[in-house]
Design a protein around this motif. Structure first.
Motif, PDB file in Angstrom:
ATOM      1  N   ASP A 131       0.823  -1.216   0.000  1.00  0.00           N
ATOM      2  CA  ASP A 131       0.000   0.000   0.000  1.00  0.00           C
ATOM      3  C   ASP A 131       0.858   1.268   0.000  1.00  0.00           C
ATOM      4  O   ASP A 131       0.568   2.250   0.715  1.00  0.00           O
ATOM      5  N   GLY A 132       1.945   1.232  -0.772  1.00  0.00           N
ATOM      6  CA  GLY A 132       2.812   2.399  -0.889  1.00  0.00           C
ATOM      7  C   GLY A 132       3.804   2.562   0.249  1.00  0.00           C
ATOM      8  O   GLY A 132       4.594   3.520   0.240  1.00  0.00           O
ATOM      9  N   ILE A 133       3.801   1.658   1.214  1.00  0.00           N
ATOM     10  CA  ILE A 133       4.742   1.726   2.338  1.00  0.00           C
ATOM     11  C   ILE A 133       5.824   0.681   2.125  1.00  0.00           C
ATOM     12  O   ILE A 133       5.533  -0.478   1.817  1.00  0.00           O
ATOM     13  N   ASN A 171      13.767  -5.769   5.187  1.00  0.00           N
ATOM     14  CA  ASN A 171      13.801  -7.199   5.481  1.00  0.00           C
ATOM     15  C   ASN A 171      13.781  -7.450   6.985  1.00  0.00           C
ATOM     16  O   ASN A 171      14.466  -6.775   7.761  1.00  0.00           O
ATOM     17  N   ASN A 172      12.930  -8.396   7.440  1.00  0.00           N
ATOM     18  CA  ASN A 172      12.717  -8.782   8.845  1.00  0.00           C
ATOM     19  C   ASN A 172      11.957  -7.717   9.657  1.00  0.00           C
ATOM     20  O   ASN A 172      11.761  -7.893  10.859  1.00  0.00           O
ATOM     21  N   GLU A 173      11.507  -6.649   9.017  1.00  0.00           N
ATOM     22  CA  GLU A 173      10.701  -5.651   9.724  1.00  0.00           C
ATOM     23  C   GLU A 173       9.283  -6.191   9.900  1.00  0.00           C
ATOM     24  O   GLU A 173       8.720  -6.826   9.006  1.00  0.00           O
ATOM     25  N   THR A 174       8.679  -5.922  11.056  1.00  0.00           N
ATOM     26  CA  THR A 174       7.322  -6.408  11.350  1.00  0.00           C
ATOM     27  C   THR A 174       6.374  -5.233  11.572  1.00  0.00           C
ATOM     28  O   THR A 174       6.795  -4.134  11.940  1.00  0.00           O
ATOM     29  N   TRP A 175       5.099  -5.466  11.361  1.00  0.00           N
ATOM     30  CA  TRP A 175       4.076  -4.457  11.607  1.00  0.00           C
ATOM     31  C   TRP A 175       2.729  -5.151  11.813  1.00  0.00           C
ATOM     32  O   TRP A 175       2.536  -6.306  11.444  1.00  0.00           O
TER      33      TRP A 175
END
Length: 751
Positions: free
Chosen positions: A322-324, A328-332
């Motif tokens: 969604d444009g964000i 690598n390995n980043e979580t949300w």
């Protein structure tokens, strides 16, 4: 009217009968005659639950009423079939629910299990019996697992998965296959103790479980199902397919029933090219491999024999959604139930699994703010006052009390956070009374809800809507959308609904349980002790007067009658009450609610209210109270007010003509009998007056010459023969013989 309480509030002779026909397969059990009603009740309540009652039996009966709201109803000395049900008192009815384990998605049912519950046929494996749904590990190899599903045992080797760093990785627990990660987190999301999460929404078979603050993730193959592939269904959010249909097959000793075929002992067969099965002791034992855990998205997978594999794809160091852009390995987080991680350019998301929840009678399923799964929360306590005051306490106790003074309705007797006082008025009647005003004291706030929905705050009349802060909490007072009532809401969860004409409903949240006192009871979950007086003494159903008077507040000026006639019992015309209260028995008006809420309490209240009604439409109060409770239970009713000519708002002076001729009311013939009795009474008064006048004239005639002969010629007191006959009849024959009418009837006690 005399104060009365509902000991049981049931009138078997007047309950509508319900026909409950059910054709069942013969199992050898036939109920005795005295059990037919109870069996019919269970059949009506269980909605699809099968109870065998003999081939072609047709059962009919009535739903049982009850008084101890929320309490379990014991079924004693009954056949074994009733051990599979748990019954409790709910909304005035004995409601029974099935306590048997579910048999959904079971292709082969076991009809010879010797219990009253239907069960899915289990498995026999290596000399041991297992129930369908059982899952166990091989004692010599904990990574080898077995699962029994309806006579089929699936053997597979589970595959382990770990997302944590090596320094957080713990060796497998004794007897377990996979290592654990310290701390129950996946993709940055915390997994609650005992809960499960799908580690990947692209692979629902990869499941992680939190136990003892440690997360274990593994993948198992789907169990082999005995039903045909064409009959299997698979939901998008689930790992494995299901057999949605239930079947009962005749047992074939020593042979295996699989799909539509029967296999002899030790016969080998292949349901598909990846599964090998053998018939052993009536159980199909199947081996199926577990597919590897893939780190690539489905669009980068390709077939490779029985399992897919990752095709060669470019490995990137970031992901875009969604444009964000995520590294690598980043979580949300994607909400309270889903969290995602960037893995080599591929977004992998974990989805929380919500356990199946079944709420009790006094609970409701709600979605707490910020939480993923719904959970059961205790429902608010509700106390209702309506009509010639009838009370339904927070715990469901019904009683009637017609005192005309001021009483403590409900109060936080422990925390002293609020108290509510109710003032009744007699409205010129000898025995009846109605709620006149309601006063709420909430810390430094005093709100008076009066007739015609007038509202005063701290002694000053206010216009609505009105907002105020009391003790640091917001309080709002407003007219409801339909304009028929005033609603007061406080931030602590206390609400009052008042229609300005005698109907009041008070609701308190579950945190006030066991803290309340007053006419509305103590809100402890049991209605048995709701008639507890101010001195702590519990009263019986025949002592409502003593109980209610113990909560009287204010002096003599707070009473609208100097003398109460509470010991007197009203005399009502049965045909009159049947006429006015008949709409409560009309299915087109309230029938949708009759299965959820027992109407007998409100019918009895209606029969009392029409006895001494100064406004002519007191029966409408019972209709409104029943309809209000139905809406609270989620039942949609038709426009009963227009149909019964009972408009909302301040009561008006109605007459019989307002309801006579309406198709939903009963037989109005009582009005003709009433007219005859009134005419007879007027005739008696007229003749008595004429008799007195003639008597005076006769006394004067005795002193005149020839007066004695005149009396002899005309008869006694100068009356002719017809007049003498009329006088004799009126003097010596009761009027009930002259104009037959229904005998006076005292309404039955509300129990």
């Amino acid at each position: 009217m005399c104060c009365q309480s509902s000991g049981q509030w049931k009138f078997p002779a007047q309950q509508p009968r319900k026909s409950l026909a059910s054709r069942r397969r013969h199992t050898g059990f036939r109920p005795s005659t005295q059990l037919l009603i109870l069996i019919a009740v269970l059949l009506a309540l269980l909605q699809g639950r099968t109870v065998d009652a003999g081939a072609g039996d047709s059962l009919s009966g009535v739903r049982q009423s009850c008084s101890n709201e929320g309490e379990e109803v014991q079924l004693k000395n009954q056949p074994q079939i009733f051990t599979c049900f748990k019954c409790e008192c709910q909304n005035g009815f004995v409601n029974c629910r099935d306590t048997c384990p579910p048999v959904n998605d079971c292709y082969i049912l076991d009809k010879s299990n010797g219990t009253c519950c239907r069960r899915c046929k289990g498995c026999s494996f290596r000399g041991m019996s297992y129930e369908s749904g059982s899952e166990w590990n091989d004692p010599e190899d904990p990574c080898k697992t077995y699962k029994c599903v309806a006579t089929v045992v699936t053997e597979t080797i589970q595959k382990c998965y770990s997302q944590c760093d090596n320094n957080q990785l713990q060796p497998p627990r004794p007897g377990e296959c996979c290592p654990t990660c310290q701390g129950c987190k996946i993709n940055g999301q915390t997994v609650a103790e005992g809960h499960e999460v799908d580690a990947s929404i692209d692979d629902r078979c990869l499941v992680c479980q939190c136990r003892g603050t440690q997360l274990t993730c593994s993948k198992k193959t789907c169990p082999v199902l005995p039903c045909p592939m064409s009959k299997q269904i698979k939901r998008p959010d689930e790992c494995c397919p299901r057999c949605p249909q239930n079947h009962s097959f005749l047992p074939v000793p020593g042979k295996c029933l699989f799909n539509k075929s029967v296999y002899p002992e030790k016969t080998q067969f292949m349901p598909d090219r990846c599964t090998n099965c053998t018939c052993l002791n009536g159980t199909s034992v199947c081996q199926r491999p577990t597919c590897p855990i893939l780190e690539c998205a489905p669009e980068f997978q390709e077939p490779d024999g029985c399992c897919p594999r990752c095709a060669v794809a470019e490995v990137r160091s970031e992901c875009s959604l969604d444009g964000i852009v995520y590294q690598n390995n980043e979580t949300w987080d994607m909400g309270p139930c889903r969290s995602c991680r960037c893995n080599g350019g591929t977004i992998r998301c974990a989805q929380m699994r919500c356990p199946a929840v079944k709420c009790r009678a006094n609970e409701e399923l709600k979605q707490p703010p910020g939480e993923c799964c719904q959970r059961c929360v205790e429902t608010a306590g509700t106390c209702t006052v309506f009509g010639d005051p009838h009370f339904r306490t927070f715990d469901g106790k019904f009683f009637s009390f017609q005192g005309s003074c001021k009483y403590l309705l409900a109060s936080d007797c422990m925390g002293k956070t609020f108290h509510i006082r109710l003032t009744n008025e007699g409205r010129g009647t000898r025995r009846a009374s109605w709620a006149k005003t309601v006063t709420l004291s909430l810390r430094n706030l005093k709100v008076n809800l009066g007739q015609r929905m007038r509202v005063k705050v701290n002694g000053t009349r206010v216009t609505l809507p009105y907002f105020v802060v009391a003790g640091g909490q917001n309080v709002t007072i407003e007219r409801l959308a339909n304009g028929g009532a005033v609603m007061l809401r406080s931030e602590m969860g206390l609400t009052l609904e008042w229609n300005g004409a005698g109907f009041l409903q008070v609701s308190v949240p579950a945190k006030f349980k066991k803290r309340l006192c007053g006419l509305c009871g103590n809100f402890n979950g049991s209605s048995r002790d709701d008639l507890t007086g101010k001195d702590g003494r519990s009263h019986g159903d025949d002592e409502v007067w003593h109980f209610a008077n113990s909560w009287k507040v204010g002096g003599p000026k707070s009473c609208s009658r100097k003398r109460e006639f509470l010991a007197a019992t009203p005399t009502c015309d049965k045909r009159k009450s049947n006429f006015y209260c008949h709409p409560l028995s009309v299915p087109a008006l309230f029938g949708e609610c009759n299965e959820r809420l027992n109407p007998e309490n409100y019918k009895a209240a209606c029969r009392m209210d029409v006895c001494e009604c100064p406004s002519g439409d007191c029966h409408c109060d019972s209709f409104a109270a029943y309809a209000h409770e139905c809406r609270r239970l989620g039942v949609q009713l038709p426009d009963w007010r227009s149909a019964t000519n009972c408009p909302a708002g301040w009561r008006r002076n109605a007459t019989l003509s307002s309801f006579k001729g309406n198709q939903f009311y009963g037989d109005p013939s009582f009005s003709r009998m009433k007219g005859r009795r009134q005419k007879n009474h007027q005739l008696r008064l007229q003749l008595q007056q004429e008799q007195q006048q003639r008597s005076k004239q006769g006394q004067k005639g005795r002193h005149k010459p020839g007066g004695h002969n005149q009396l002899d010629r005309q008869g006694h007191n100068g009356l002719d023969k017809d007049q003498l006959q009329k006088e004799f009849i009126l003097k010596h024959v009761p009027s009930s013989f002259l104009y037959p009418r229904a005998p006076d009837r005292t309404p039955p006690p509300l129990h």
